[in-house]
Motif scaffolding. Structure first.
Motif, PDB file in Angstrom:
ATOM      1  N   VAL A  13       5.523  -0.546  14.348  1.00  0.00           N
ATOM      2  CA  VAL A  13       4.043   0.008  13.784  1.00  0.00           C
ATOM      3  C   VAL A  13       4.176   0.581  12.348  1.00  0.00           C
ATOM      4  CG1 VAL A  13       2.831   0.405  15.661  1.00  0.00           C
ATOM      5  CG2 VAL A  13       4.102   2.326  14.764  1.00  0.00           C
ATOM      6  N   PHE A  14       5.429   0.701  11.927  1.00  0.00           N
ATOM      7  CA  PHE A  14       5.824   1.323  10.601  1.00  0.00           C
ATOM      8  C   PHE A  14       4.969   2.297  10.235  1.00  0.00           C
ATOM      9  CE2 PHE A  14       7.373  -3.067  10.982  1.00  0.00           C
ATOM     10  CZ  PHE A  14       8.562  -2.974  10.601  1.00  0.00           C
ATOM     11  N   PRO A  15       5.155   3.647  10.795  1.00  0.00           N
ATOM     12  CA  PRO A  15       4.370   4.888  10.438  1.00  0.00           C
ATOM     13  C   PRO A  15       4.852   5.200   8.916  1.00  0.00           C
ATOM     14  CG  PRO A  15       5.895   5.564  12.191  1.00  0.00           C
ATOM     15  CD  PRO A  15       5.982   3.895  12.065  1.00  0.00           C
ATOM     16  N   PHE A  16       3.856   5.907   8.218  1.00  0.00           N
ATOM     17  CA  PHE A  16       4.405   6.357   6.929  1.00  0.00           C
ATOM     18  C   PHE A  16       4.056   7.780   6.786  1.00  0.00           C
ATOM     19  CE2 PHE A  16       3.197   7.250   2.418  1.00  0.00           C
ATOM     20  CZ  PHE A  16       4.325   7.090   2.028  1.00  0.00           C
ATOM     21  N   TYR A  17       4.802   8.766   6.628  1.00  0.00           N
ATOM     22  CA  TYR A  17       4.559  10.258   6.615  1.00  0.00           C
ATOM     23  C   TYR A  17       4.444  10.564   5.461  1.00  0.00           C
ATOM     24  CZ  TYR A  17       6.481   9.499  11.591  1.00  0.00           C
ATOM     25  OH  TYR A  17       6.437   9.336  12.936  1.00  0.00           O
ATOM     26  N   ILE A  52       0.831  -1.164   0.094  1.00  0.00           N
ATOM     27  CA  ILE A  52       0.069  -0.124  -0.031  1.00  0.00           C
ATOM     28  C   ILE A  52       0.770   1.235   0.124  1.00  0.00           C
ATOM     29  CG2 ILE A  52      -1.696   1.330   1.451  1.00  0.00           C
ATOM     30  CD1 ILE A  52      -2.973  -1.450   2.121  1.00  0.00           C
ATOM     31  N   ILE A  53       1.835   1.214   1.038  1.00  0.00           N
ATOM     32  CA  ILE A  53       2.758   2.279   0.779  1.00  0.00           C
ATOM     33  C   ILE A  53       3.377   2.691  -0.555  1.00  0.00           C
ATOM     34  CG2 ILE A  53       5.298   3.384   1.588  1.00  0.00           C
ATOM     35  CD1 ILE A  53       4.491   1.720   4.189  1.00  0.00           C
ATOM     36  N   GLU A  54       3.703   1.694  -1.266  1.00  0.00           N
ATOM     37  CA  GLU A  54       4.408   1.827  -2.717  1.00  0.00           C
ATOM     38  C   GLU A  54       3.517   2.269  -3.622  1.00  0.00           C
ATOM     39  OE1 GLU A  54       7.467   1.322  -5.345  1.00  0.00           O
ATOM     40  OE2 GLU A  54       7.435   1.562  -2.984  1.00  0.00           O
ATOM     41  N   VAL A  55       2.103   1.879  -3.369  1.00  0.00           N
ATOM     42  CA  VAL A  55       0.978   2.239  -4.282  1.00  0.00           C
ATOM     43  C   VAL A  55       0.845   3.932  -3.897  1.00  0.00           C
ATOM     44  CG1 VAL A  55      -1.436   2.223  -4.915  1.00  0.00           C
ATOM     45  CG2 VAL A  55      -0.028   0.104  -4.701  1.00  0.00           C
ATOM     46  N   ILE A  56       0.922   4.463  -2.985  1.00  0.00           N
ATOM     47  CA  ILE A  56       0.812   5.643  -2.401  1.00  0.00           C
ATOM     48  C   ILE A  56       1.887   6.388  -3.237  1.00  0.00           C
ATOM     49  CG2 ILE A  56       0.720   7.497  -0.806  1.00  0.00           C
ATOM     50  CD1 ILE A  56      -0.489   5.322   1.192  1.00  0.00           C
ATOM     51  N   GLU A  57       3.254   6.040  -2.974  1.00  0.00           N
ATOM     52  CA  GLU A  57       4.293   6.565  -3.426  1.00  0.00           C
ATOM     53  C   GLU A  57       4.243   6.842  -5.191  1.00  0.00           C
ATOM     54  OE1 GLU A  57       7.753   6.862  -0.034  1.00  0.00           O
ATOM     55  OE2 GLU A  57       7.621   5.093  -1.524  1.00  0.00           O
ATOM     56  N   LYS A  72       5.934  10.786  -2.930  1.00  0.00           N
ATOM     57  CA  LYS A  72       6.826  10.030  -1.886  1.00  0.00           C
ATOM     58  C   LYS A  72       6.480  10.497  -0.591  1.00  0.00           C
ATOM     59  CE  LYS A  72       9.479   8.091  -4.883  1.00  0.00           C
ATOM     60  NZ  LYS A  72       9.571   6.461  -4.878  1.00  0.00           N
ATOM     61  N   GLY A  73       6.794   9.566   0.284  1.00  0.00           N
ATOM     62  CA  GLY A  73       6.788   9.854   1.901  1.00  0.00           C
ATOM     63  C   GLY A  73       7.935   9.265   2.535  1.00  0.00           C
ATOM     64  N   ARG A  74       7.799   9.017   3.728  1.00  0.00           N
ATOM     65  CA  ARG A  74       8.851   8.690   4.652  1.00  0.00           C
ATOM     66  C   ARG A  74       8.189   7.516   5.491  1.00  0.00           C
ATOM     67  NH1 ARG A  74       9.545  12.525   7.887  1.00  0.00           N
ATOM     68  NH2 ARG A  74       9.476  11.518  10.147  1.00  0.00           N
ATOM     69  N   ILE A  75       9.240   6.279   5.552  1.00  0.00           N
ATOM     70  CA  ILE A  75       8.675   5.246   6.365  1.00  0.00           C
ATOM     71  C   ILE A  75       9.536   5.221   7.628  1.00  0.00           C
ATOM     72  CG2 ILE A  75       9.922   3.447   5.189  1.00  0.00           C
ATOM     73  CD1 ILE A  75       7.327   1.987   6.186  1.00  0.00           C
ATOM     74  N   GLU A  76       9.119   4.820   8.675  1.00  0.00           N
ATOM     75  CA  GLU A  76      10.064   4.641   9.953  1.00  0.00           C
ATOM     76  C   GLU A  76       9.469   3.335  10.623  1.00  0.00           C
ATOM     77  OE1 GLU A  76      10.584   7.788  12.585  1.00  0.00           O
ATOM     78  OE2 GLU A  76      11.227   9.299  10.904  1.00  0.00           O
ATOM     79  N   ARG A  77      10.355   2.745  11.375  1.00  0.00           N
ATOM     80  CA  ARG A  77      10.109   1.530  11.923  1.00  0.00           C
ATOM     81  C   ARG A  77       9.184   1.693  13.230  1.00  0.00           C
ATOM     82  NH1 ARG A  77      12.903  -4.042  12.209  1.00  0.00           N
ATOM     83  NH2 ARG A  77      11.606  -4.914  13.712  1.00  0.00           N
ATOM     84  N   ASN A  78       9.332   2.763  13.843  1.00  0.00           N
ATOM     85  CA  ASN A  78       8.636   3.103  14.899  1.00  0.00           C
ATOM     86  C   ASN A  78       7.864   4.342  14.998  1.00  0.00           C
ATOM     87  OD1 ASN A  78       9.358   0.426  16.260  1.00  0.00           O
ATOM     88  ND2 ASN A  78      11.487   1.384  16.729  1.00  0.00           N
ATOM     89  N   HIS A  79       6.930   4.387  16.137  1.00  0.00           N
ATOM     90  CA  HIS A  79       6.502   5.747  16.149  1.00  0.00           C
ATOM     91  C   HIS A  79       6.371   6.267  17.672  1.00  0.00           C
ATOM     92  CE1 HIS A  79       3.216   8.838  16.753  1.00  0.00           C
ATOM     93  NE2 HIS A  79       3.168   9.087  15.439  1.00  0.00           N
ATOM     94  N   PRO A  80       6.924   7.207  17.892  1.00  0.00           N
ATOM     95  CA  PRO A  80       7.082   7.564  19.411  1.00  0.00           C
ATOM     96  C   PRO A  80       6.045   7.440  20.375  1.00  0.00           C
ATOM     97  CG  PRO A  80       7.379   9.549  18.127  1.00  0.00           C
ATOM     98  CD  PRO A  80       7.198   8.602  17.349  1.00  0.00           C
ATOM     99  N   SER A  81       4.763   7.516  19.702  1.00  0.00           N
ATOM    100  CA  SER A  81       3.448   7.480  20.898  1.00  0.00           C
ATOM    101  C   SER A  81       2.740   5.959  20.787  1.00  0.00           C
ATOM    102  CB  SER A  81       2.495   8.348  20.200  1.00  0.00           C
ATOM    103  OG  SER A  81       2.761   9.611  20.343  1.00  0.00           O
ATOM    104  N   PHE A  82       3.495   4.992  20.080  1.00  0.00           N
ATOM    105  CA  PHE A  82       2.825   3.585  19.952  1.00  0.00           C
ATOM    106  C   PHE A  82       3.924   2.661  20.272  1.00  0.00           C
ATOM    107  CE2 PHE A  82       0.518   6.347  17.125  1.00  0.00           C
ATOM    108  CZ  PHE A  82      -0.962   6.210  17.566  1.00  0.00           C
ATOM    109  N   VAL A  83       3.444   1.450  20.419  1.00  0.00           N
ATOM    110  CA  VAL A  83       4.295   0.316  20.561  1.00  0.00           C
ATOM    111  C   VAL A  83       5.562   0.270  19.146  1.00  0.00           C
ATOM    112  CG1 VAL A  83       2.762  -0.971  21.920  1.00  0.00           C
ATOM    113  CG2 VAL A  83       2.847  -1.301  19.387  1.00  0.00           C
TER     114      VAL A  83
END
Length: 157
Positions: free
Chosen positions: A114-118, A90-95, A100-111
């Motif tokens: 979770v791989f947040p996509f900004y 899904i991230i690839e389809v969006i991009e 483009k966006g930015r993916i990270e492994r963790n989000h500071p507010s969650f466990v």
């Protein structure tokens, strides 16, 4: 679920758990592998995941089938790996279609993991969308979320 699909999902799930904190480049490498696996799983369902916005409906179909399997078997074995595969697709389809966006492994507010996509001023969680669809059912339809949060948002700018 075929043995091939199960094998993909198990390998993916353990690759996340075993590698710990990934660098951005390692995440991008994992992303490419996951997308390849998503396309292979799509082929197992005789579906063409072609990176179009419309292909998210095919992802929804697959996740719906996985939910039925989960309800039937009461086993989550391999399903988190499949959620990761399709979340990254899904991230690839969006991009490819909306920028483009930015993916990270963790989000500071969650466990962790979770791989947040900004993207476009928003924080999206496509992996979690897929997990919720598999485990919680129709109320978490990823095609609907994609339409509302990506396609409709982009069209309203």
């Amino acid at each position: 679920m075929t043995k091939k699909i199960l094998l993909f999902s198990i390998l993916v799930f353990f690759s996340f758990k075993m590698t710990g904190q990934n660098t951005i480049q390692e995440l991008l490498d994992i992303k490419d592998q996951l997308i390849t696996h998503a396309i292979e799983v799509g082929k197992e369902y005789d579906l063409n995941l072609d990176f179009s916005d419309a292909s998210i409906k095919s992802v929804e179909f697959i996740l719906s089938d996985l939910h039925k399997e989960f309800i039937k078997t009461k086993s989550d074995y391999g399903l988190n790996g499949l959620a990761h595969i399709f979340g990254f697709y899904i991230i690839e389809v969006i991009e490819k279609n909306h920028g483009k966006g930015r993916i990270e492994r963790n989000h500071p507010s969650f466990v962790e993991d979770v791989f947040p996509f900004y993207w476009n001023g928003a924080t999206l969680f496509p992996v979690a969308w897929c997990q919720k669809r598999i485990f919680d059912g129709d109320a978490d339809n990823v095609a609907f979320k994609y339409q509302m949060l990506i396609v409709d948002k982009k069209g309203n700018e």
